[in-house]
Write a protein that holds these residues in place. Structure first.
Motif, mmCIF file in Angstrom:
data_model
loop_
_atom_site.group_PDB
_atom_site.id
_atom_site.type_symbol
_atom_site.label_atom_id
_atom_site.label_comp_id
_atom_site.label_asym_id
_atom_site.label_seq_id
_atom_site.Cartn_x
_atom_site.Cartn_y
_atom_site.Cartn_z
ATOM 1 N N THR A 165 30.804 84.335 39.027
ATOM 2 C CA THR A 165 30.823 83.773 37.775
ATOM 3 C C THR A 165 31.556 82.236 38.037
ATOM 4 O O THR A 165 32.501 82.101 38.622
ATOM 5 N N LEU A 166 30.763 81.149 37.615
ATOM 6 C CA LEU A 166 31.265 79.860 37.738
ATOM 7 C C LEU A 166 31.686 79.340 36.474
ATOM 8 O O LEU A 166 31.134 79.321 35.366
ATOM 9 N N GLU A 167 32.788 78.442 36.555
ATOM 10 C CA GLU A 167 33.393 77.589 35.491
ATOM 11 C C GLU A 167 32.827 76.270 35.888
ATOM 12 O O GLU A 167 33.098 75.515 36.759
ATOM 13 N N VAL A 168 32.058 75.875 35.013
ATOM 14 C CA VAL A 168 31.115 74.783 35.102
ATOM 15 C C VAL A 168 31.478 73.412 34.068
ATOM 16 O O VAL A 168 31.321 72.429 34.387
ATOM 17 N N ALA A 169 32.334 73.923 33.143
ATOM 18 C CA ALA A 169 32.782 72.758 32.095
ATOM 19 C C ALA A 169 33.830 73.378 31.206
ATOM 20 O O ALA A 169 34.223 74.672 31.352
ATOM 21 N N ARG A 170 34.751 72.500 30.682
ATOM 22 C CA ARG A 170 35.414 72.860 29.547
ATOM 23 C C ARG A 170 35.135 72.040 28.405
ATOM 24 O O ARG A 170 35.256 70.907 28.195
ATOM 25 N N ALA A 171 34.976 73.136 27.290
ATOM 26 C CA ALA A 171 34.748 72.336 25.919
ATOM 27 C C ALA A 171 35.760 73.061 25.080
ATOM 28 O O ALA A 171 35.948 74.361 24.750
ATOM 29 N N ALA A 172 36.479 72.212 24.147
ATOM 30 C CA ALA A 172 37.227 72.694 23.137
ATOM 31 C C ALA A 172 38.320 73.230 23.602
ATOM 32 O O ALA A 172 39.074 74.452 23.170
ATOM 33 N N GLY A 173 38.895 73.165 25.170
ATOM 34 C CA GLY A 173 39.987 74.075 25.747
ATOM 35 C C GLY A 173 39.456 75.265 26.259
ATOM 36 O O GLY A 173 40.184 75.708 26.999
ATOM 37 N N GLN A 174 38.250 75.667 26.070
ATOM 38 C CA GLN A 174 37.875 76.797 26.729
ATOM 39 C C GLN A 174 36.771 76.730 27.764
ATOM 40 O O GLN A 174 36.044 75.594 27.661
ATOM 41 N N ALA A 175 36.756 77.493 28.648
ATOM 42 C CA ALA A 175 35.871 77.389 30.018
ATOM 43 C C ALA A 175 34.682 77.792 29.693
ATOM 44 O O ALA A 175 34.366 78.786 28.675
ATOM 45 N N VAL A 176 33.463 76.965 29.887
ATOM 46 C CA VAL A 176 32.190 77.499 30.093
ATOM 47 C C VAL A 176 31.917 77.873 31.191
ATOM 48 O O VAL A 176 32.029 77.569 32.330
ATOM 49 N N GLU A 177 31.463 79.088 31.125
ATOM 50 C CA GLU A 177 31.247 80.083 32.602
ATOM 51 C C GLU A 177 29.624 80.410 32.547
ATOM 52 O O GLU A 177 29.151 80.609 31.420
ATOM 53 N N MET A 178 28.923 80.628 33.631
ATOM 54 C CA MET A 178 27.867 80.913 34.038
ATOM 55 C C MET A 178 27.698 82.180 35.087
ATOM 56 O O MET A 178 28.585 81.713 36.141
ATOM 57 N N GLN A 179 26.967 82.917 35.127
ATOM 58 C CA GLN A 179 26.773 83.861 36.031
ATOM 59 C C GLN A 179 25.696 83.563 37.092
ATOM 60 O O GLN A 179 24.703 83.346 36.602
ATOM 61 N N ARG B 128 24.645 85.824 43.988
ATOM 62 C CA ARG B 128 25.659 85.251 45.355
ATOM 63 C C ARG B 128 24.663 84.336 45.977
ATOM 64 O O ARG B 128 24.966 83.439 46.592
ATOM 65 N N GLY B 129 23.403 84.848 46.373
ATOM 66 C CA GLY B 129 22.191 84.154 46.917
ATOM 67 C C GLY B 129 21.940 82.711 46.427
ATOM 68 O O GLY B 129 21.472 82.168 47.219
ATOM 69 N N ALA B 130 22.286 82.563 45.280
ATOM 70 C CA ALA B 130 22.192 81.103 44.709
ATOM 71 C C ALA B 130 23.123 80.212 45.145
ATOM 72 O O ALA B 130 22.906 78.832 44.995
ATOM 73 N N VAL B 131 24.222 80.621 45.757
ATOM 74 C CA VAL B 131 25.170 79.551 46.208
ATOM 75 C C VAL B 131 24.866 79.015 47.234
ATOM 76 O O VAL B 131 24.488 79.473 48.377
ATOM 77 N N GLN B 132 24.647 77.626 47.550
ATOM 78 C CA GLN B 132 24.035 77.009 48.383
ATOM 79 C C GLN B 132 25.119 76.472 49.683
ATOM 80 O O GLN B 132 24.818 76.586 50.804
ATOM 81 N N SER B 133 26.071 76.191 48.852
ATOM 82 C CA SER B 133 27.515 75.512 49.961
ATOM 83 C C SER B 133 28.535 75.561 48.988
ATOM 84 O O SER B 133 28.703 75.623 47.896
ATOM 85 N N ILE B 134 29.799 75.707 50.029
ATOM 86 C CA ILE B 134 30.993 75.687 49.583
ATOM 87 C C ILE B 134 31.434 74.140 49.672
ATOM 88 O O ILE B 134 31.377 73.526 50.579
ATOM 89 N N LEU B 135 32.196 73.557 48.443
ATOM 90 C CA LEU B 135 32.391 72.043 48.299
ATOM 91 C C LEU B 135 33.845 72.109 49.026
ATOM 92 O O LEU B 135 34.516 73.090 48.684
ATOM 93 N N PRO B 136 34.284 70.927 49.450
ATOM 94 C CA PRO B 136 35.889 70.808 49.725
ATOM 95 C C PRO B 136 36.751 70.674 48.395
ATOM 96 O O PRO B 136 36.155 70.273 47.316
ATOM 97 N N MET B 137 37.769 71.353 48.368
ATOM 98 C CA MET B 137 38.786 71.538 47.352
ATOM 99 C C MET B 137 38.825 70.063 46.598
ATOM 100 O O MET B 137 39.171 69.002 47.405
ATOM 101 N N GLY B 138 38.775 70.064 45.266
ATOM 102 C CA GLY B 138 39.129 68.629 44.568
ATOM 103 C C GLY B 138 37.693 67.936 44.549
ATOM 104 O O GLY B 138 37.911 66.767 43.925
ATOM 105 N N SER B 139 36.712 68.420 44.784
ATOM 106 C CA SER B 139 35.260 67.621 44.417
ATOM 107 C C SER B 139 35.015 67.642 43.178
ATOM 108 O O SER B 139 34.258 66.911 42.545
ATOM 109 N N ILE B 140 35.394 68.570 42.299
ATOM 110 C CA ILE B 140 35.043 68.803 41.148
ATOM 111 C C ILE B 140 36.205 67.969 40.186
ATOM 112 O O ILE B 140 37.298 68.439 40.371
ATOM 113 N N LYS B 141 35.782 67.113 39.283
ATOM 114 C CA LYS B 141 36.800 66.450 38.571
ATOM 115 C C LYS B 141 36.741 66.985 37.226
ATOM 116 O O LYS B 141 35.984 67.029 36.601
#
Length: 110
Positions: free
Chosen positions: A80-94, A97-110
């Motif tokens: 489950t990924l947190e892809v955004a924050r809207a009105a103080g709540q996390a927007v999550e998508m499921q 596992r095979g759909a994950v292509q790569s692990i990004l360096p920490m701090g890549s998402i702003k």
């Protein structure tokens, strides 16, 4: 009569060496194909499998579809990924596992 027997014996010896020489290019092509294509692909698959097994909560990842997010939950088959924050709540998508292509360096998402 002796000449005919000698000629047949000599032709039989040349055929066995010629057959090996005919198959040698195919053998060399297969060996080249193995080292240039098959072996590197197997190595990439092994690395991808190890990366998917090492996914944990808090990792920032990119999916095959281009969605970027932070892992909030993991399961044997899904993340489950947190892809955004809207009105103080996390927007999550499921995702699987095979759909994950790569692990990004920490701090890549702003």
């Amino acid at each position: 009569m002796f000449f005919i027997t000698d000629a047949h014996a000599q032709a039989a010896g040349e055929m066995s060496g010629g057959a090996l020489a005919q198959f040698l290019p195919f053998i060399l092509m297969f060996v080249l194909l193995y080292f240039l294509m098959i072996r590197p692909q197997m190595k990439r698959q092994k690395e991808q499998k190890a990366m998917l097994a090492a996914l944990k909560k808090g990792d920032e990842v990119a999916t095959i579809g281009g969605v970027v997010g932070k892992i909030t939950k993991t399961d044997d088959n899904f993340v489950t990924l947190e892809v955004a924050r809207a009105a103080g709540q996390a927007v999550e998508m499921q995702f699987q596992r095979g759909a994950v292509q790569s692990i990004l360096p920490m701090g890549s998402i702003k």
